[in-house]
Design an enzyme around this catalytic site. Structure first.
Site, PDB file in Angstrom:
ATOM      1  N   ASP A 198       0.667  -1.344  -0.014  1.00 48.70           N
ATOM      2  CA  ASP A 198      -0.161   0.161  -0.299  1.00 48.70           C
ATOM      3  C   ASP A 198       0.592   0.964  -0.011  1.00 48.70           C
ATOM      4  O   ASP A 198       0.091   2.490  -0.296  1.00 48.70           O
ATOM      5  CB  ASP A 198      -0.589   0.396   1.177  1.00 48.70           C
ATOM      6  CG  ASP A 198      -0.378  -0.158   2.526  1.00 48.70           C
ATOM      7  OD1 ASP A 198      -0.238  -0.481   3.375  1.00 48.70           O
ATOM      8  OD2 ASP A 198       0.877   0.231   2.364  1.00 48.70           O
ATOM      9  N   HIS A 219       6.387  -7.825  -1.096  1.00 49.71           N
ATOM     10  CA  HIS A 219       5.408  -8.203  -2.199  1.00 49.71           C
ATOM     11  C   HIS A 219       4.940  -7.398  -3.069  1.00 49.71           C
ATOM     12  O   HIS A 219       4.512  -7.207  -3.666  1.00 49.71           O
ATOM     13  CB  HIS A 219       4.306  -8.701  -1.572  1.00 49.71           C
ATOM     14  CG  HIS A 219       4.919  -9.785  -0.373  1.00 49.71           C
ATOM     15  ND1 HIS A 219       3.822 -10.572   0.951  1.00 49.71           N
ATOM     16  CD2 HIS A 219       5.612 -10.358  -0.404  1.00 49.71           C
ATOM     17  CE1 HIS A 219       4.280 -11.747   1.504  1.00 49.71           C
ATOM     18  NE2 HIS A 219       5.399 -11.632   0.540  1.00 49.71           N
ATOM     19  N   CYS A 256       3.329  -5.762 -17.411  1.00 52.83           N
ATOM     20  CA  CYS A 256       1.946  -6.449 -17.986  1.00 52.83           C
ATOM     21  C   CYS A 256       3.186  -7.776 -18.017  1.00 52.83           C
ATOM     22  O   CYS A 256       4.237  -8.268 -18.371  1.00 52.83           O
ATOM     23  CB  CYS A 256       2.637  -6.111 -19.891  1.00 52.83           C
ATOM     24  SG  CYS A 256       2.106  -7.126 -20.857  1.00 52.83           S
ATOM     25  N   ASN A 258       1.045  -7.667  17.676  1.00 55.03           N
ATOM     26  CA  ASN A 258      -0.010  -8.544  16.932  1.00 55.03           C
ATOM     27  C   ASN A 258      -0.809  -8.251  17.551  1.00 55.03           C
ATOM     28  O   ASN A 258      -1.464  -8.513  19.067  1.00 55.03           O
ATOM     29  CB  ASN A 258       0.959  -9.270  16.161  1.00 55.03           C
ATOM     30  CG  ASN A 258       0.297  -9.746  14.452  1.00 55.03           C
ATOM     31  OD1 ASN A 258       0.258  -9.004  13.995  1.00 55.03           O
ATOM     32  ND2 ASN A 258      -0.636 -11.474  14.954  1.00 55.03           N
TER      33      ASN A 258
HETATM   34  N1  APR Z   1      -2.931  -3.973  15.395  1.00 51.76           N
HETATM   35  C1  APR Z   1      -1.718  -5.067  15.433  1.00 51.76           C
HETATM   36  N2  APR Z   1      -1.908  -6.049  14.436  1.00 51.76           N
HETATM   37  C2  APR Z   1      -2.956  -6.172  13.739  1.00 51.76           C
HETATM   38  C3  APR Z   1      -4.298  -4.933  14.081  1.00 51.76           C
HETATM   39  C4  APR Z   1      -3.539  -3.640  14.379  1.00 51.76           C
HETATM   40  N3  APR Z   1      -4.982  -2.766  14.285  1.00 51.76           N
HETATM   41  N4  APR Z   1      -4.762  -5.754  12.861  1.00 51.76           N
HETATM   42  C5  APR Z   1      -4.415  -6.839  12.850  1.00 51.76           C
HETATM   43  N5  APR Z   1      -4.105  -7.365  13.085  1.00 51.76           N
HETATM   44  C6  APR Z   1      -3.836  -8.758  12.901  1.00 51.76           C
HETATM   45  C7  APR Z   1      -3.752  -9.866  12.780  1.00 51.76           C
HETATM   46  O1  APR Z   1      -4.925  -9.537  13.985  1.00 51.76           O
HETATM   47  C8  APR Z   1      -3.107 -10.580  12.640  1.00 51.76           C
HETATM   48  O2  APR Z   1      -2.907 -11.159  13.259  1.00 51.76           O
HETATM   49  O3  APR Z   1      -2.409  -8.451  12.074  1.00 51.76           O
HETATM   50  C9  APR Z   1      -1.873  -9.390  11.367  1.00 51.76           C
HETATM   51  C10 APR Z   1      -2.845  -9.791   9.738  1.00 51.76           C
HETATM   52  O4  APR Z   1      -2.126 -10.952   9.192  1.00 51.76           O
HETATM   53  P1  APR Z   1      -2.855 -11.100   8.278  1.00 51.76           P
HETATM   54  O5  APR Z   1      -4.021 -11.160   7.586  1.00 51.76           O
HETATM   55  O6  APR Z   1      -2.331 -12.896   7.641  1.00 51.76           O
HETATM   56  O7  APR Z   1      -1.799 -10.350   6.740  1.00 51.76           O
HETATM   57  P2  APR Z   1       0.342 -10.600   6.491  1.00 51.76           P
HETATM   58  O8  APR Z   1       0.292 -11.398   7.471  1.00 51.76           O
HETATM   59  O9  APR Z   1       0.597  -8.942   5.904  1.00 51.76           O
HETATM   60  O10 APR Z   1       0.292 -11.796   5.554  1.00 51.76           O
HETATM   61  C11 APR Z   1       0.792 -12.116   4.524  1.00 51.76           C
HETATM   62  O11 APR Z   1      -0.344 -13.098   3.166  1.00 51.76           O
HETATM   63  O12 APR Z   1      -1.985 -13.811   1.557  1.00 51.76           O
HETATM   64  C12 APR Z   1      -0.763 -13.274   1.337  1.00 51.76           C
HETATM   65  O13 APR Z   1       0.415 -10.944   0.276  1.00 51.76           O
HETATM   66  C13 APR Z   1      -0.728 -11.832   0.909  1.00 51.76           C
HETATM   67  O14 APR Z   1       1.252  -9.745   2.595  1.00 51.76           O
HETATM   68  C14 APR Z   1       0.018 -10.608   2.593  1.00 51.76           C
HETATM   69  C15 APR Z   1       0.770 -12.470   3.192  1.00 51.76           C
END
Ligand code: APR
Length: 254
Positions: A107, A124, A132, A223
């Site tokens: 982002d 990523h 393309c 987290n």
């Molecule tokens: N503050 C702290 N933690 C948070 C918050 C917040 N405000 N909001 C959500 N979380 C935590 C959630 O509890 C979760 O454990 O952030 C984590 C997000 O995990 P994912 O949704 O799995 O995202 P991410 O770890 O970035 O995923 C990795 O997976 O699908 C692929 O390419 C995609 O980059 C992504 C990768």
């Protein structure tokens, strides 16, 4: 989350000669961008299989669905403001307290928060550029979004007719070797590895903290939810990044 744990973590950050931070989608939820695996996350609304590169390239219908959803999705990303968590990490960077920021996010909010781009590895890729899939030609994402808004349902490369996609890593695509090498090198040299807002579900990002642990470094996890490395972390600060990182950065810079 106890203040002793935060104070202890801040002490390690203050004393560290090399700190690497890995962020995930959780740091951007407070900017209004959904994460992937929380209850209301992206994978609760979209099928991750549609983001497998072979399926995506092999099906016009999958690409049509993507670009239709991307109208709203990209508006959310391009209009998002950095969260207090992004700001706190940028302050640590500005004070020279972060050697490297590896983000799984596409982002661009770390850059928007003033984090030095040369200290950021976008493992990523980015949502702000399109590429393309056939000839590799790149163009700004807003240009492609404008074409979609003007009715081009499945935007194609004007040079070779290939499929245009965001310059983000889809499932089944390799991570840019140079970016991965930088991230691994940083993790192996780190005295402290700070994870923020990631479920640590996707490799190779999820394996980076272990490289610091294997060399006797410390692991701090900030987290909202549990991660597979919580039991091996020296501090787990459970909660929202926007609430934890500002006091953590302030204490680390004191
Ligand atoms: N503050 C702290 N933690 C948070 C918050 C917040 N405000 N909001 C959500 N979380 C935590 C959630 O509890 C979760 O454990 O952030 C984590 C997000 O995990 P994912 O949704 O799995 O995202 P991410 O770890 O970035 O995923 C990795 O997976 O699908 C692929 O390419 C995609 O980059 C992504 C990768």
């Amino acid at each position: 989350m106890g203040t002793q744990a935060l104070d202890r973590a801040a002490g390690w950050l203050r004393a560290s000669g090399a700190t690497v931070c890995l962020t995930g989608a959780g740091i951007s939820t407070e900017s209004g961008i959904p994460d992937f695996r929380s209850r209301d996350g992206i994978w609760a609304r979209f099928d991750p299989k549609d983001f497998d590169i072979r399926r995506w390239l092999g099906s016009e219908e999958v690409r049509r669905r993507y670009w239709a959803a991307a109208r709203e999705g990209y508006r959310l990303v391009s209009g998002a403001a950095p969260s207090a968590g992004h700001g706190a990490l940028a302050r640590l960077d500005g004070a020279g307290r972060l050697s490297l920021l590896v983000t799984q996010n596409t982002d661009g909010l770390h850059q928007k928060a003033g984090h030095r781009p040369e200290r950021i590895v976008e493992l990523h890729g980015t949502s702000h550029v399109c590429v393309c899939a056939s000839c590799g030609e790149k163009l700004p994402r807003p240009e492609v979004q404008a074409r979609v808004e003007a009715g081009e349902e499945i935007p194609c490369c004007r040079r070779c007719g290939g499929a245009l996609k965001p310059d983000a890593v889809f499932f089944g695509q390799p991570i840019h070797p140079g970016l991965l090498a930088r991230a691994v090198e940083g993790a192996e040299a780190a005295e402290v590895f700070l994870v923020v807002g990631s479920s640590l579900s996707v490799r190779p990002a999820a394996a980076l903290p272990e490289r610091t642990l294997l060399r006797g470094g410390r692991l701090i996890i900030v987290n909202a939810g549990p991660t597979p490395l919580d039991s091996r972390a020296h501090a787990v600060l459970r909660g929202r990044a926007g609430e934890i990182l500002p006091p953590l950065a302030e204490a680390a810079l004191a």
